[in-house]
Design an enzyme around this catalytic site. Structure first.
Site: not given
Lengths: 350, 350, 350, 350
Positions: C145, C239
């Site tokens: 990710c 993120h």
């Protein structure tokens, strides 16, 4: 150091066990001598067995102790138990039968009829129940973390004005759920309006704690109606509770504040090492107490109250805050042990 | 687009004003035509005047609008007011006198005897108060954000079983405090057990909202005892409230759930654009509703209830959640305007 | 509905599995037909087996599906895998051998030499590796990710100006750690400056993704120096990464912004259902992108970049944000499947 | 008490001023005698003028002090300044001209060529700059809170191995933004990747601090390349920074750890009251230091370092943590004053 009472800690790797270790550092009466935990940890050095999550660094001599299994072959006769309730019941009974004095934070024996459910400022007289215990040793328990602050703040009011109804809504800290406990994904930007079994404990434990001893048994205080609603909030430590109370005889606001300010009990008179100087601190500011600001008052052993005001349904409403892992768990248990010692109950084991 | 009703927004740079702008995008009946704010902002492009904090990007045609002063020289005759209460009272009166219809989220006119304090599902019949207003235009107000969820969940129960007592403890979201509002240093790892004026609003507003119209005036519902305790928690959006209620005639749990599940009112019958299909969603899970999980139900316009259980002091306790800046503020105001239009009250201004 | 491709989901009860279910609702090409999970869950209704933690309510027809064991007896030939890496390797191989096409979010096969490590906008040409696979079916994997947002933002710059060095520091969301994942007690009022294995993935995966196919094999891009430092912060989703980059030929700031703004690739040309219209959104504001504000851009499938400025050690620095459970996991996997289908790779299984 | 040096605090109602008051309680050398703040506060009792936000209760004798205006008519000749930079420059100059010794946490005089930008463990020799000052008194300043931890951890490495490049990315605490500072609505579930002016300070201040005195003036250390990227995270106290460093002569990992472990400087030798015993604490655990766990080490006056590992672009990377309002602000300023006193610079004013 030789004269200190040697202490064993059961459930030493868990969060309550770790808090015992943190708080017992430099205790004037007790010294940690043995640590017990599950089979998985037994035989390892404590520092390898435990994932130390306390803020204070782990002391070297404790770090190096070899963890034991929780069977009654400890040399220390005084045992602090932070065992998980899935195993605490039987293990604590085994230790007590074998002559150990078990001061427990677990819920298993709380409602045994000969076991004190103890808050030293509230029901020190219940200690005499121990004399009815069938054990070579003994067992004393701690109430649930959310019960302690509430009952501590209400006890002097009950003595003075006789309470008829208690209505409480809690906003409880994450550390009350153990470690790892609540997932960060569940609580960030959220409130969880449910804590399994918590409301039942808050509605039942005060009846025993506030009960009177009659003919060697506790007569539960069943004349008080209690309703509890429990919520988990994104706070590390410190349970905040809104409380509404109805009395037999409604006092003035000033009378209540006076009662709180003047409250002292046996732990204060005995100057027990973990006893707060003032068990209850009253704040007159509109927005106090708050968990982050007041939870550490008197090393986390005092309750803070505030926002006392008249209520349109009950007589009064106010808020109470207490540190759930100190006063509400490990610190409260240590104070229980101090009370036992000061009253001579530990003489037979030391 | 030409057939939409042109709308002016007062207090357009504040957080409620921004929410109006965000929510009115693509509204089938209303289109934003003018924006008003303080002198400091007036004369600037909106995008320069406002610190846009909504999640949805600001639409270009709104970004380029020149902000006006809040004086009644708007072309749009329908006015949404998100003005700060320090100035809202007089400005809203000025606009109403000048023939504008002001749908306000501010508290200033909430208790004017001829101004509806409106929750469309609850007291749509109060609209007729407008006919007594001295204004060339009119004023309709919204209750406080913490009042709306509570009253929405209680109204059908009151109709069915007649409520005698309401006891509420809130855990309110940060966005209820405006922007920048609560300092991050005050709320991270904390609860603030005080919101100025909030408890008074929750104890007084339901009396007007639940009142009956007699001889063209509202007879307040003064037979219900209400006690409120308000807390601020670290949640972005969504007020969660624990509610205890006592009825004249205690229903069964199933009867309450049925009443909630079947509740529909005028906004649903009229299929108003912002009306939730079901105003109240009941959850049977132990730990629901939760702010993060349910606040956006029906685009933030429905209330969620759960944890219904019998209570030892009142008849029942349960929890209710509603989105404080949508249902509890800008969205509720828009629904008020829709109700007005559907009932022909806007005919005179369009 | 009959014409949709039936899909099986492995690891369906986990957080990635749940995200697949949430995202595949109303997918124009795929429909969920079967769910696989561990033995413990197999045989139960999905709603009983899974602790549903997604925000969108679980659809009834999925709730009622009986969970299967993860053995290759599924009717659906297209398999999405969100299996835990402790078991994914073997199970995915078994399915591929048995003729299934496995689109995986697990790390086990990422570095198999004939398995594409796929970001459709970046290395769609790697699909042809599948032709070298020994399987009756096939396997395609997703990068980590935290790799996806970085590589997506760097790919067009690499094509235009040739990158020599990449330095990245991440501030990663909690959902990247799965559920329950990070304890609330560890992250509230804290940063955890370590995520096991994450830095290694970020330093190795880009070499394969950015590699060229030579003679049917990937020649890794080993001319770029990459250094990664990974941190966990108290953010639910999204993120955020600070990136510094050095080029063979330093472009101007405007050239970089142009490249980003004009970037389109095969998924955009094919108008794949999950493809963002613009894969990269550039923000010129000083303080954007931010996780809470931009993570959901283009349904969580686009990367957001900002704060582009010259650097005194590298050529440029900037920040990139991408949604870790959508673009960085389940959504990226679905886009991979769409790319496969659009390129005819699924013809043999449907 | 009579022998303590009387101290005046400018900007006493702000968050740095409050921290001075909190930290100076029981200081062995200094006692608070006077408090200065803005005109709005002047003339009021401190407890009325300030919104006390420190955790420690305000001492009664300070609470009752009457706040003065910030004009140089103080009796105390030693002045701690926590003034806002919008006014600090001129006021501090006025006090210095009038014979006061001003130890400042504000940025205004940091780059005056005759004013030390002081970290006592790093550049105590810069004190002699004071002798060139034109003031009857003197001025000494503190670096920015994010600079201090970084430079403290790098100074012994620079002495031993000569640093060529420093690359830093910060995750900074909320208290660094003052009070009320960052809105809770901006930071909950978020990171803000921008702090105005912060990166510039981190890139410029180390050059002066690490400079050498030549002919009575500081020769800036301009041979080091520095790049900084600053982010705000949801942490109350404690700035965490990832640092990458390149040396003239690359040491081994063990050499670096040795240098850190053995680092001591003048404050340690002089045993200054606020000096940490070890200025730098090295942690070998994978995931330490963390803000919540290590920020209070040595009463918040030491830096914590960890995660030291070789880097593929620079020589090494590691993380450093330091308490931003103690070591990075008020505590650092107090240590500066102690250093001055121990070196006799305060003799002329006491």
């Amino acid at each position: 150091m030789e004269n200190k009472i040697k202490v064993g800690i059961l459930g030493a790797t868990g969060s309550v066990g770790q808090k015992f270790i943190e708080l017992l550092k430099d205790h004037p009466w007790f010294e940690i001598a043995e640590l017990g935990a599950s089979e998985r940890s037994a035989g390892k050095k404590y520092i390898k067995a435990a994932n130390w999550i306390m803020k204070e660094p782990l002391q070297n001599h404790v770090a190096d102790m070899i963890v034991k299994e929780c069977v009654p072959n400890f040399e220390s006769k005084l045992i602090f138990s932070g065992l998980d309730s899935s195993v605490a019941g039987e293990i604590e009974t085994d230790f007590a039968n074998a002559g150990y004095f078990v001061i427990s934070n677990s819920r298993n024996h709380r409602f045994d009829k000969d076991v004190p459910l103890m808050i030293p400022e509230v029901n020190a007289d219940h200690l005499k129940l121990i004399e009815s215990q069938p054990y070579a040793g003994g067992i004393v328990t701690n109430p649930n973390c959310s019960t302690i602050g509430m009952v501590l703040s209400l006890k002097p009011l009950h003595d003075a004005f006789k309470i008829k109804k208690i209505n409480v809504v809690t906003m409880q800290a994450l550390s009350g759920g153990g470690y790892p406990g609540v997932s960060s994904m569940d609580i960030l930007d959220n409130v969880i309006p449910f804590i399994g079994g918590e409301e039942e404990k808050m509605e039942s434990e005060p009846r025993k704690i506030l009960g009177d001893i009659k003919d060697g048994e506790i007569e539960f205080e069943n004349n008080i109606s209690i309703s509890a609603q429990c919520n988990r909030v994104a706070v590390i430590d410190g349970h905040l509770e809104t409380i509404q109370v109805e009395f037999e005889k409604k006092p003035t606001k000033e009378e209540i504040i006076d009662v709180w300010n003047n409250f002292k009990a046996e732990p204060q008179e005995l100057k027990l090492p973990f006893a707060p100087i003032k068990p209850i601190h009253y704040f007159s500011e509109d927005n106090l107490p708050q968990p982050k600001l007041q939870r550490d008052i008197e090393n986390g052993m005092a309750a803070s109250v505030g926002r006392l005001r008249e209520d349109s349904i009950f007589d009064y409403k106010f808020i109470v805050l207490s540190h759930n892992t100190i006063r509400g768990a490990a610190g409260g248990t240590i104070l229980n042990a101090e009370l036992l010692k000061a009253n001579g109950y530990l003489d037979k084991i030391i």
